[in-house]
Design a protein around this motif. Structure first.
Motif, mmCIF file in Angstrom:
data_model
loop_
_atom_site.group_PDB
_atom_site.id
_atom_site.type_symbol
_atom_site.label_atom_id
_atom_site.label_comp_id
_atom_site.label_asym_id
_atom_site.label_seq_id
_atom_site.Cartn_x
_atom_site.Cartn_y
_atom_site.Cartn_z
ATOM 1 N N PHE A 172 3.721 6.674 4.366
ATOM 2 C CA PHE A 172 4.804 7.001 3.435
ATOM 3 C C PHE A 172 6.113 7.301 4.176
ATOM 4 O O PHE A 172 7.188 6.806 3.791
ATOM 5 C CB PHE A 172 4.370 8.196 2.579
ATOM 6 N N LEU A 173 6.056 8.072 5.241
ATOM 7 C CA LEU A 173 7.272 8.381 5.993
ATOM 8 C C LEU A 173 7.848 7.143 6.665
ATOM 9 O O LEU A 173 9.074 7.052 6.854
ATOM 10 C CB LEU A 173 6.969 9.445 7.057
ATOM 11 N N TYR A 174 7.008 6.179 7.016
ATOM 12 C CA TYR A 174 7.499 4.995 7.722
ATOM 13 C C TYR A 174 7.957 3.891 6.768
ATOM 14 O O TYR A 174 8.945 3.203 7.036
ATOM 15 C CB TYR A 174 6.395 4.455 8.628
ATOM 16 N N GLU A 175 7.278 3.739 5.597
ATOM 17 C CA GLU A 175 7.562 2.599 4.718
ATOM 18 C C GLU A 175 8.254 2.986 3.417
ATOM 19 O O GLU A 175 8.911 2.153 2.804
ATOM 20 C CB GLU A 175 6.261 1.856 4.398
ATOM 21 N N GLY A 176 8.070 4.217 2.939
ATOM 22 C CA GLY A 176 8.745 4.617 1.715
ATOM 23 C C GLY A 176 7.804 4.774 0.539
ATOM 24 O O GLY A 176 6.574 4.828 0.674
ATOM 25 N N THR A 177 8.403 4.828 -0.692
ATOM 26 C CA THR A 177 7.640 5.152 -1.909
ATOM 27 C C THR A 177 6.676 4.043 -2.316
ATOM 28 O O THR A 177 5.775 4.280 -3.128
ATOM 29 C CB THR A 177 8.605 5.412 -3.069
ATOM 30 N N LYS A 178 6.848 2.836 -1.751
ATOM 31 C CA LYS A 178 5.904 1.769 -2.084
ATOM 32 C C LYS A 178 4.475 2.174 -1.703
ATOM 33 O O LYS A 178 3.515 1.787 -2.378
ATOM 34 C CB LYS A 178 6.318 0.495 -1.345
ATOM 35 N N VAL A 179 4.348 2.978 -0.677
ATOM 36 C CA VAL A 179 3.027 3.424 -0.237
ATOM 37 C C VAL A 179 2.371 4.299 -1.299
ATOM 38 O O VAL A 179 1.161 4.233 -1.513
ATOM 39 C CB VAL A 179 3.153 4.181 1.109
ATOM 40 N N ILE A 180 3.171 5.116 -2.009
ATOM 41 C CA ILE A 180 2.608 5.976 -3.055
ATOM 42 C C ILE A 180 2.042 5.123 -4.184
ATOM 43 O O ILE A 180 0.958 5.414 -4.713
ATOM 44 C CB ILE A 180 3.679 6.953 -3.577
ATOM 45 N N PHE A 181 2.765 4.053 -4.572
ATOM 46 C CA PHE A 181 2.245 3.153 -5.610
ATOM 47 C C PHE A 181 0.949 2.491 -5.138
ATOM 48 O O PHE A 181 -0.014 2.379 -5.904
ATOM 49 C CB PHE A 181 3.289 2.085 -5.939
ATOM 50 N N ARG A 182 0.930 2.041 -3.879
ATOM 51 C CA ARG A 182 -0.266 1.381 -3.357
ATOM 52 C C ARG A 182 -1.480 2.318 -3.413
ATOM 53 O O ARG A 182 -2.563 1.940 -3.880
ATOM 54 C CB ARG A 182 -0.029 0.934 -1.906
ATOM 55 N N TYR A 183 -1.307 3.528 -2.911
ATOM 56 C CA TYR A 183 -2.443 4.445 -2.866
ATOM 57 C C TYR A 183 -2.836 4.936 -4.258
ATOM 58 O O TYR A 183 -4.014 5.203 -4.512
ATOM 59 C CB TYR A 183 -2.137 5.624 -1.947
ATOM 60 N N ALA A 184 -1.896 5.096 -5.145
ATOM 61 C CA ALA A 184 -2.238 5.508 -6.511
ATOM 62 C C ALA A 184 -3.109 4.449 -7.188
ATOM 63 O O ALA A 184 -4.117 4.774 -7.844
ATOM 64 C CB ALA A 184 -0.968 5.758 -7.321
ATOM 65 N N LEU A 185 -2.735 3.165 -7.033
ATOM 66 C CA LEU A 185 -3.566 2.094 -7.579
ATOM 67 C C LEU A 185 -4.916 2.039 -6.870
ATOM 68 O O LEU A 185 -5.951 1.795 -7.497
ATOM 69 C CB LEU A 185 -2.838 0.755 -7.436
ATOM 70 N N ALA A 186 -4.905 2.248 -5.544
ATOM 71 C CA ALA A 186 -6.163 2.197 -4.789
ATOM 72 C C ALA A 186 -7.121 3.297 -5.219
ATOM 73 O O ALA A 186 -8.344 3.091 -5.232
ATOM 74 C CB ALA A 186 -5.864 2.310 -3.297
ATOM 75 N N ILE A 187 -6.598 4.462 -5.565
ATOM 76 C CA ILE A 187 -7.455 5.566 -6.013
ATOM 77 C C ILE A 187 -8.189 5.184 -7.297
ATOM 78 O O ILE A 187 -9.396 5.422 -7.439
ATOM 79 C CB ILE A 187 -6.622 6.848 -6.200
ATOM 80 N N PHE A 188 -7.451 4.579 -8.233
ATOM 81 C CA PHE A 188 -8.116 4.152 -9.477
ATOM 82 C C PHE A 188 -9.080 2.997 -9.212
ATOM 83 O O PHE A 188 -10.146 2.920 -9.826
ATOM 84 C CB PHE A 188 -7.067 3.746 -10.516
ATOM 85 N N LYS A 189 -8.725 2.089 -8.296
ATOM 86 C CA LYS A 189 -9.634 0.991 -7.951
ATOM 87 C C LYS A 189 -10.899 1.539 -7.292
ATOM 88 O O LYS A 189 -12.009 1.038 -7.538
ATOM 89 C CB LYS A 189 -8.909 0.031 -6.999
ATOM 90 N N TYR A 190 -10.762 2.550 -6.445
ATOM 91 C CA TYR A 190 -11.891 3.163 -5.731
ATOM 92 C C TYR A 190 -12.917 3.727 -6.720
ATOM 93 O O TYR A 190 -14.129 3.644 -6.480
ATOM 94 C CB TYR A 190 -11.343 4.270 -4.820
ATOM 95 N N ASN A 191 -12.426 4.319 -7.841
ATOM 96 C CA ASN A 191 -13.323 4.984 -8.808
ATOM 97 C C ASN A 191 -13.382 4.233 -10.134
ATOM 98 O O ASN A 191 -13.754 4.825 -11.165
ATOM 99 C CB ASN A 191 -12.847 6.419 -9.063
ATOM 100 N N GLU A 192 -13.028 2.964 -10.129
ATOM 101 C CA GLU A 192 -12.936 2.221 -11.390
ATOM 102 C C GLU A 192 -14.274 2.182 -12.121
ATOM 103 O O GLU A 192 -14.336 2.465 -13.341
ATOM 104 C CB GLU A 192 -12.449 0.795 -11.106
ATOM 105 N N GLU A 193 -15.332 1.851 -11.442
ATOM 106 C CA GLU A 193 -16.625 1.710 -12.102
ATOM 107 C C GLU A 193 -17.102 3.041 -12.675
ATOM 108 O O GLU A 193 -17.700 3.084 -13.769
ATOM 109 C CB GLU A 193 -17.661 1.159 -11.112
ATOM 110 N N GLU A 194 -16.858 4.133 -11.949
ATOM 111 C CA GLU A 194 -17.256 5.445 -12.458
ATOM 112 C C GLU A 194 -16.509 5.782 -13.746
ATOM 113 O O GLU A 194 -17.085 6.327 -14.694
ATOM 114 C CB GLU A 194 -16.995 6.523 -11.400
ATOM 115 N N ILE A 195 -15.218 5.479 -13.776
ATOM 116 C CA ILE A 195 -14.422 5.794 -14.980
ATOM 117 C C ILE A 195 -14.862 4.936 -16.150
ATOM 118 O O ILE A 195 -14.935 5.416 -17.302
ATOM 119 C CB ILE A 195 -12.921 5.597 -14.673
#
Length: 932
Positions: free
Chosen positions: A819-842
């Motif tokens: 995040f410090l090196y690339e900017g807010t795009k990293v927050i969007f990436r990880y937010a989507l990845a968190i939901f993808k990580y737990n998609e089947e459980e949800i």
């Protein structure tokens, strides 16, 4: 057929003695069958036994005589010992003679080092074990180098054989250790030494043992019982050979078998060494094998006797040989007599004590017994008085000795003074004599004499120096080979240890994984407890209670602690959350096991190579490689340096700017000061550095937030900035660096108005995120819409504080690295990845309340940072920044339009309410008048 122990192996298994032992290094079967053993019933049949040639050349047995340095207090003596190398255990056994059956001691060579120093003397070398240093001396320099080279080679073979893994042992190890080989390097620091047959090997056993000056000097007083056993064995063996006529030197039976004597002697010698290497069998004397026993006894007890007598020599030579044997036996008998005298004295004392005890036991009356006891008491008192007298005499003698020693010392000093005076006078006399000789003799002859003497001395010195150089070269070659071999052994052991640690880590990770699955099953059963029968429900509760009482650290205390899960990490974050709700405590236990399993799996396979790559990074500069490294995560030891470099690239640091802001905050109170004080106790409650009001980081955080409120008056202070500044303080440690990191995040990375009073840009990002969620994860978004789930209620805080207090600390800091090196795009990436990580459980949850409850804590259950990173930066591609900016622009315009409409509606409503207010007042007044 060739003769000798190196070319043949004997199959005389029918002989019940040391001949029954086979060569342990031979791969062929040398034993005879039971039928063959029964057939060997007479000496005539024994003659027909043929020596069978082995399929492989047996290895030479390493044995021979060496002198061992014995130290008893200040006394140091060399004692001759017969040394024998045990191939199976890598032990060097030593005996008093080659004919002994019980060793006096052993030397473990598997972990020992070898050393030779030329200054110690010729033929002297050392074997250094963990507990002791053995100093040995060979008869020559060649014999010493042969012993050292052979011991070094056999130690290597033993250690190399021990370090091999069984088949299939590396299945759980991802990468087998490299460089493991069973072949010794071809680099020879020291050329092979020729075998000194006169000093080592089986033939050395037939030579006479080195004699000592006194009979008892070579006897080991530390091992009296072993000495007695060996002596009794030798005496019993000799008596059997003497027979009834007492003639030791009877060769009648030997002459009956002249053709097989040499072969039988060689077989006896091989079997004798094999007995010392294996277990000693009981000696069973059979008359039909007496001739073989005599041959063995003559070769061991009378070295060289058979060879001397069978050679064609004159009677005088034979008489000389026999006299030599008589002298040897005489010395042996003397030593045995002295030993017997000592035993007789001990026996007499024991018998005297026994007689007194018998008198006491056989006394008819108590009066007699009492008299015996009184007699003993008087004897004890008498001995005590005598002991006191002797003690006094000893003290007086010690004082006398002290006085005499002081007197002798004075005399020595006086003599030394006289000798120095005498030496000085002699030097003066010699100088005057030389001066007179020079004056009287021819000057040319004098010069020639001095030159010849000087040249002779120089030649001698040169020869001595050459000898020293040769000795040091040999020593250097051996020490180089020793260092090289020890280094290879250490490398092999280190590789084996690393492989075992990796295997153990994999097994522990699998164990933690199984335990976490077991706890997950318990948690599912916990949810279904109301539906279960009462007996089953009680069983489930007991299992859950036992699981909660088990501590993750217990396994670490019992076994190998490969990667412990401590209560806090390097930055003070709690590794396992504490849930107050009883139903979630089992969830915390599952998370702890998942963290431990993930750490064990990744520490060698992923973390170590990544750390090595970071260690090779020199000066930091923007590049694709650095970007990839930062996305993978920055190690703890490099994170502070990299963060400082990133902040300094985007923020200029005016000198004393931070100090001026601090002085301003001290002189003038900022309007946000009260809100800052309220938020300080609520900052990072799961971190030990902020959990206490007295923590030293609390005042630093206060100063950073106040300085930023004066630095950026448009924002001042917004809830959430306290957590951003706290993380920066934990990593950077310096107040000013944390301040500039906060400035970089708010003013450079985040869009404008992200932390303003309206938080308009933050709301825009939530709409953009919903668009990305619909595109990247359409099934999940449809599931949310079906159950009317507003994800912004969960994700708004993620974006505002960059996942602080949402993810576990290890993953959080990796997110912040990118995040410090690339900017807010990293927050969007990880937010989507968190939901993808737990998609089947949800998707498996079909209740609105349960979905919200799961979304409250599901981010804390993510422990595999590598998997989350791969989803964020690989599975979600492409993710262009240009698309993010366009979406933000569109949704910002829509939101501004909606805000304008809301403002118009609000203004119209206020105006309408203002117009209706006078009319309402009139109606109220009229109603009051009517009531009156």
């Amino acid at each position: 057929m060739k003769k000798g122990p190196e070319s043949v192996t004997c199959s005389l298994d029918g002989i019940p003695d040391k001949l029954a032992e086979s060569n342990p290094d031979s791969n062929t079967s040398n034993g005879a069958s039971a039928k063959e053993k029964d057939m060997l019933s007479s000496p005539e049949e024994l003659e027909t036994v043929q020596l069978k040639p082995s399929r492989e050349k047996p290895r030479k047995t390493l044995c021979g005589y060496l002198n061992k340095l014995g130290i008893k207090g200040p006394i140091k003596t060399w004692k001759s010992r017969w040394f024998f190398y045990d191939e199976n255990k890598c032990h060097l056994l030593y005996y008093r003679t080659a004919q002994d059956v019980n060793p006096l001691g052993t030397i473990d060579l598997s972990s020992a080092s070898l050393d030779c120093k030329s200054e110690n003397g010729e033929g002297i070398f050392e074997i250094r074990t963990r507990n002791r240093i053995f100093t040995l001396k060979a008869i020559s320099k060649q014999a010493m180098m042969y012993w050292l080279q052979q011991l070094q080679m056999r130690r290597w073979e033993f250690c190399n054989a021990q370090s091999r893994f069984p088949v299939g042992s590396s299945q759980l190890v991802n990468e087998p250790p490299l460089g493991r080989t069973n072949v010794v390097d071809s680099e020879d620091f020291l050329p092979p030494v020729k075998t000194p047959t006169e000093a080592v090997g089986l033939k050395a056993a037939s030579l006479p043992a080195p004699q000592t000056s006194t009979a008892l000097q070579n006897i080991s007083l530390k091992h009296p019982w072993t000495e007695i056993q060996n002596t009794v064995y030798n005496i019993c063996g000799s008596k059997q050979l003497w027979g009834n006529n007492g003639n030791v030197f009877s060769f009648d039976e030997f002459q009956e078998h002249p053709g097989n004597l040499d072969e039988e002697q060689e077989a006896e010698m091989e079997a004798g060494c094999a007995v010392k290497q294996g277990t000693l069998e009981d000696v069973r004397i059979e008359p039909k094998l007496n001739w073989a026993r005599k041959a063995k006894w003559m070769n061991s007890g009378f070295p060289g006797l058979a060879e001397e007598l069978h050679q064609e020599r004159s009677p005088m030579d034979k008489v000389g040989v026999l006299q030599q044997q008589i002298l040897t036996l005489t010395e042996e008998v003397k030593s045995q007599k002295e030993l017997v005298k000592l035993l007789h004295k001990a026996l007499e004392a024991a018998q005297q004590e026994k007689r007194v005890s018998n008198m006491y036991l056989t006394a008819a009356e108590d009066k007699d017994r009492l008299e015996l006891v009184r007699h003993k008491v008087r004897q004890i008192a008498d001995l005590t008085s005598r002991l006191e007298v002797l003690e006094k005499e000893k003290k007086e003698l010690e004082q006398t000795v002290t006085l005499r020693e002081s007197h002798i010392q004075e005399l020595k000093e006086h003599v030394q003074l006289l000798m120095e005076k005498n030496h000085a006078k002699q030097q003066v006399i010699m100088a005057l004599t030389e001066q007179m000789a020079r004056e009287l003799s021819d000057p040319l002859q004098e010069t020639n004499t001095i030159t010849v003497e000087t040249l002779y001395k120089q030649q001698e010195e040169i020869q001595h120096l050459k000898d020293d150089i040769d000795a040091y070269k040999t020593q250097n070659q051996f020490l180089n080979s020793e260092i090289h071999q020890v280094t290879r052994l250490w490398t092999s052991v280190a590789e084996n240890e690393k492989a075992l640690l990796m295997k153990c880590a994999c097994l522990q990770a699998q164990n933690c994984k199984m335990e976490s699955k077991y706890l997950m099953v318990l948690r599912k059963l916990q949810e279904a407890v109301p539906l279960l029968p009462s007996s089953h429900a009680e069983l489930v509760r007991n299992l859950i209670q036992e699981a909660l009482q088990w501590d993750v650290k217990e396994g670490e205390e019992e076994g190998l602690n490969l990667n412990p899960v401590s209560e806090y990490d390097e930055y003070g974050f709690m590794t396992v959350p504490e849930y107050e709700v009883e139903d979630w405590k089992l969830l915390a236990k599952i998370q702890a096991l998942e963290i431990k399993s993930n750490n064990l799996r990744s520490q060698e396979v992923v973390e170590k190579p990544l750390r090595d790559r970071w260690n090779n990074v020199g000066e930091l500069s923007p590049s694709a490689e650095l970007k990839s490294l930062i996305r993978s995560g920055i190690p703890v030891e490099h994170r502070q340096r990299v963060w400082r470099w990133i902040v300094s690239r985007h923020c200029s640091h005016p000198p004393d700017h931070y100090q001026r802001l601090l002085r301003q905050s001290e002189s003038t109170e900022h309007p946000a000061c009260r809100q800052i004080e309220l938020d300080l106790p609520r900052t990072l409650t799961n971190n030990k550095h902020f959990s206490s009001p007295t923590s030293p980081l609390i005042p630093k955080l206060r100063r950073v937030l106040l300085a930023f409120s004066w630095h950026n008056p448009a924002i001042g202070y917004c809830q959430g900035l306290n957590r951003l500044a706290a993380v920066a303080l934990l990593v950077l440690e310096d107040e000013e660096s944390a301040f500039w990191c906060l400035v970089h995040i708010v003013e450079n990375l985040m869009p404008a108005d992200y932390y303003s009073n309206t938080l308009i840009t933050s709301q825009v990002d939530q709409r953009v995120f919903k668009d990305f969620l619909s595109e990247k994860l359409p099934r999940l978004m449809a599931h949310f819409e079906q159950y009317r789930i507003d994800v912004s209620l969960i994700t708004f805080n993620w974006f505002l504080v960059a996942f602080v207090d949402s993810l576990v600390s290890d993953i959080l800091l990796r997110v912040w690295d990118a995040f410090l090196y690339e900017g807010t795009k990293v927050i969007f990436r990880y937010a989507l990845a968190i939901f993808k990580y737990n998609e089947e459980e949800i998707l498996r949850i079909h209740d609105n309340v349960e979905i919200y409850q799961y979304l409250r804590f599901f981010t804390r259950m993510i422990v595999d940072g590598r998997k989350l990173m791969n989803i964020a930066f690989n599975d979600l591609n492409p993710f262009p920044m240009k698309l993010l900016r366009n979406r933000r622009t569109v949704h910002r315009e829509e939101m501004e339009t909606e805000l304008c409409e809301l403002e118009q509606i609000k203004a119209a409503y206020v105006k309408e309410r203002a117009e209706q207010r006078p009319q309402d007042l009139k109606e109220v007044v009229s109603e009051e008048e009517e009531e009156i």
